[in-house]
Design a protein around this motif. Structure first.
Motif, short mmCIF file in Angstrom:
data_model
loop_
_atom_site.label_atom_id
_atom_site.label_comp_id
_atom_site.label_asym_id
_atom_site.label_seq_id
_atom_site.Cartn_x
_atom_site.Cartn_y
_atom_site.Cartn_z
N MET A 89 7.36 1.89 0.05
CA MET A 89 7.75 1.42 -1.28
C MET A 89 7.68 -0.10 -1.35
O MET A 89 7.17 -0.67 -2.33
CB MET A 89 9.16 1.91 -1.60
N ALA A 90 8.19 -0.77 -0.32
CA ALA A 90 8.19 -2.22 -0.31
C ALA A 90 6.78 -2.78 -0.24
O ALA A 90 6.44 -3.76 -0.92
CB ALA A 90 9.02 -2.73 0.88
N VAL A 91 5.92 -2.15 0.57
CA VAL A 91 4.54 -2.62 0.70
C VAL A 91 3.78 -2.42 -0.61
O VAL A 91 3.02 -3.29 -1.05
CB VAL A 91 3.83 -1.91 1.86
N ILE A 92 3.97 -1.27 -1.24
CA ILE A 92 3.29 -1.00 -2.51
C ILE A 92 3.76 -1.99 -3.58
O ILE A 92 2.95 -2.50 -4.36
CB ILE A 92 3.54 0.45 -2.94
N SER A 127 0.83 -16.73 10.00
CA SER A 127 0.68 -17.81 9.01
C SER A 127 1.43 -17.64 7.70
O SER A 127 1.83 -18.62 7.09
CB SER A 127 -0.81 -18.09 8.72
N SER A 128 1.61 -16.41 7.22
CA SER A 128 2.25 -16.20 5.93
C SER A 128 2.82 -14.79 5.86
O SER A 128 2.41 -13.90 6.63
CB SER A 128 1.23 -16.39 4.80
N PRO A 129 3.75 -14.53 4.95
CA PRO A 129 4.24 -13.17 4.78
C PRO A 129 3.13 -12.17 4.47
O PRO A 129 3.15 -11.04 4.96
CB PRO A 129 5.21 -13.31 3.61
N ALA A 130 2.14 -12.59 3.68
CA ALA A 130 1.04 -11.69 3.36
C ALA A 130 0.24 -11.33 4.61
O ALA A 130 -0.17 -10.18 4.79
CB ALA A 130 0.12 -12.34 2.31
N GLY A 131 0.03 -12.31 5.50
CA GLY A 131 -0.67 -12.02 6.74
C GLY A 131 0.11 -11.08 7.63
O GLY A 131 -0.46 -10.21 8.30
N LEU A 132 1.43 -11.22 7.60
CA LEU A 132 2.29 -10.34 8.40
C LEU A 132 2.23 -8.91 7.87
O LEU A 132 2.12 -7.95 8.63
CB LEU A 132 3.72 -10.88 8.36
N VAL A 133 2.29 -8.76 6.56
CA VAL A 133 2.22 -7.42 5.96
C VAL A 133 0.85 -6.80 6.21
O VAL A 133 0.74 -5.59 6.48
CB VAL A 133 2.52 -7.49 4.45
N ALA A 134 -0.20 -7.61 6.16
CA ALA A 134 -1.54 -7.09 6.43
C ALA A 134 -1.62 -6.52 7.85
O ALA A 134 -2.18 -5.43 8.06
CB ALA A 134 -2.57 -8.20 6.25
N GLY A 165 -3.66 -11.52 10.70
CA GLY A 165 -3.41 -10.21 10.13
C GLY A 165 -4.62 -9.34 10.05
O GLY A 165 -4.53 -8.19 9.64
N THR A 166 -5.80 -9.83 10.43
CA THR A 166 -7.01 -9.03 10.35
C THR A 166 -7.41 -8.48 11.70
O THR A 166 -8.23 -7.58 11.78
CB THR A 166 -8.18 -9.85 9.78
N VAL A 167 -6.89 -9.04 12.79
CA VAL A 167 -7.17 -8.54 14.14
C VAL A 167 -5.89 -8.55 14.95
O VAL A 167 -4.91 -9.19 14.58
CB VAL A 167 -8.23 -9.40 14.86
N CYS A 172 1.80 -7.52 -6.61
CA CYS A 172 1.90 -8.92 -7.03
C CYS A 172 1.22 -9.89 -6.08
O CYS A 172 1.19 -11.09 -6.37
CB CYS A 172 3.36 -9.31 -7.22
N ASP A 173 0.68 -9.40 -4.98
CA ASP A 173 0.04 -10.29 -4.00
C ASP A 173 -1.34 -9.74 -3.66
O ASP A 173 -1.45 -8.66 -3.06
CB ASP A 173 0.90 -10.39 -2.74
N PRO A 174 -2.42 -10.46 -4.02
CA PRO A 174 -3.77 -9.94 -3.80
C PRO A 174 -4.09 -9.65 -2.35
O PRO A 174 -4.76 -8.66 -2.04
CB PRO A 174 -4.66 -11.06 -4.35
N ARG A 175 -3.61 -10.49 -1.42
CA ARG A 175 -3.93 -10.27 -0.02
C ARG A 175 -3.25 -9.00 0.51
O ARG A 175 -3.83 -8.24 1.28
CB ARG A 175 -3.50 -11.48 0.80
N THR A 176 -2.01 -8.77 0.08
CA THR A 176 -1.34 -7.54 0.47
C THR A 176 -2.03 -6.34 -0.13
O THR A 176 -2.16 -5.29 0.50
CB THR A 176 0.14 -7.58 0.03
N ALA A 177 -2.51 -6.48 -1.38
CA ALA A 177 -3.24 -5.39 -2.01
C ALA A 177 -4.50 -5.05 -1.22
O ALA A 177 -4.82 -3.87 -1.02
CB ALA A 177 -3.59 -5.76 -3.44
N GLU A 178 -5.21 -6.07 -0.77
CA GLU A 178 -6.42 -5.82 0.02
C GLU A 178 -6.08 -5.09 1.32
O GLU A 178 -6.79 -4.17 1.73
CB GLU A 178 -7.11 -7.15 0.34
N ALA A 179 -4.99 -5.49 1.96
CA ALA A 179 -4.57 -4.83 3.20
C ALA A 179 -4.18 -3.39 2.94
O ALA A 179 -4.50 -2.48 3.74
CB ALA A 179 -3.40 -5.59 3.83
#
Length: 211
Positions: free
Chosen positions: A120-123, A69-76, A17-19, A128-135
């Motif tokens: 709205m969904a991403v926000i 790897s994870s939903p958070a990585g996908l959202v990122a 999710g970072t590259v 509630c998810d730190p990795r999504t917040a960082e993204a």
């Protein structure tokens, strides 16, 4: 929401999710991110399942788990793609018009039948998810950075005081628009966009955003 025990990094040691994923061309990434966006709009972050995304995208589950790897990585990665697809900033030579263009773009995005619910969904996920917040923070840092040039140009033209913080001016344009989206539920239209832009421009001229 499940990730079925996928590893936190891929085989190259890069956090998913970072590259941009390599290998099988951008078509796989495009299909997976489109499917992820659809799933987010329908079910929210808590209902985002990698197996379901793979099914929607008609991509093998192994590919999705390996690359994201994870939903958070996908959202990122979805946020990275959204930043990449955003329209470039307007350069009219006028601070007021540039900020109005920015505000109208924000309103068009937030009222779009797909993009609005997706944001709205991403926000909500970021709350509630730190990795999504960082993204999400990276996404807005990119967008603010891109539009900061119009404020820097205005300082150079003498429209704004020296030392004006460009990022704060751009953030002041969109802040009331997101407030309407997330808190008040009040309508969003071009009149509201122009008013937010004009208020930010007036505050900037008055020196409110001087560091």
């Amino acid at each position: 929401m499940t990730s079925e025990g996928a590893e936190a990094v891929d085989s190259d040691g890069v956090e998913p999710g970072t590259v941009r994923p390599g290998g099988r061309t951008a078509r796989v990434r495009e299909a997976v991110l489109r499917a992820a966006g659809d799933a987010l709009v329908e079910h929210g972050f808590d209902g985002l399942d990698l197996a379901d995304v793979a099914r929607r995208a008609e991509v093998g589950k192994t590919t999705v788990y390996r690359r994201w790897s994870s939903p958070a990585g996908l959202v990122a990665d979805l946020l990275t793609d959204m930043a990449e697809q955003s329209l470039p900033r307007t350069d009219t030579g006028s601070l007021a018009e540039d900020l109005r263009a920015n505000a109208r773009l924000v309103v068009r995005t937030l009222t779009d039948p797909r993009q609005g619910p997706l944001f709205m969904a991403v926000i909500a996920a970021a709350a509630c998810d730190p990795r999504t917040a960082e993204a999400l923070h990276r996404f807005y840092a990119v967008r603010i950075g891109e539009w900061s040039g119009c404020v820097e140009a205005a300082v150079g033209r003498g429209e704004l005081p020296a030392g004006t913080d460009p990022g704060e001016v751009i953030a002041a344009v969109s802040a009331p628009l997101y407030y309407r989206l997330l808190a008040s539920g009040a309508p969003l239209d071009e009149e509201v966009a122009d008013r937010a832009a004009d208020a930010a421009a007036a505050a900037a001229r008055a020196g409110v955003f001087v560091r």
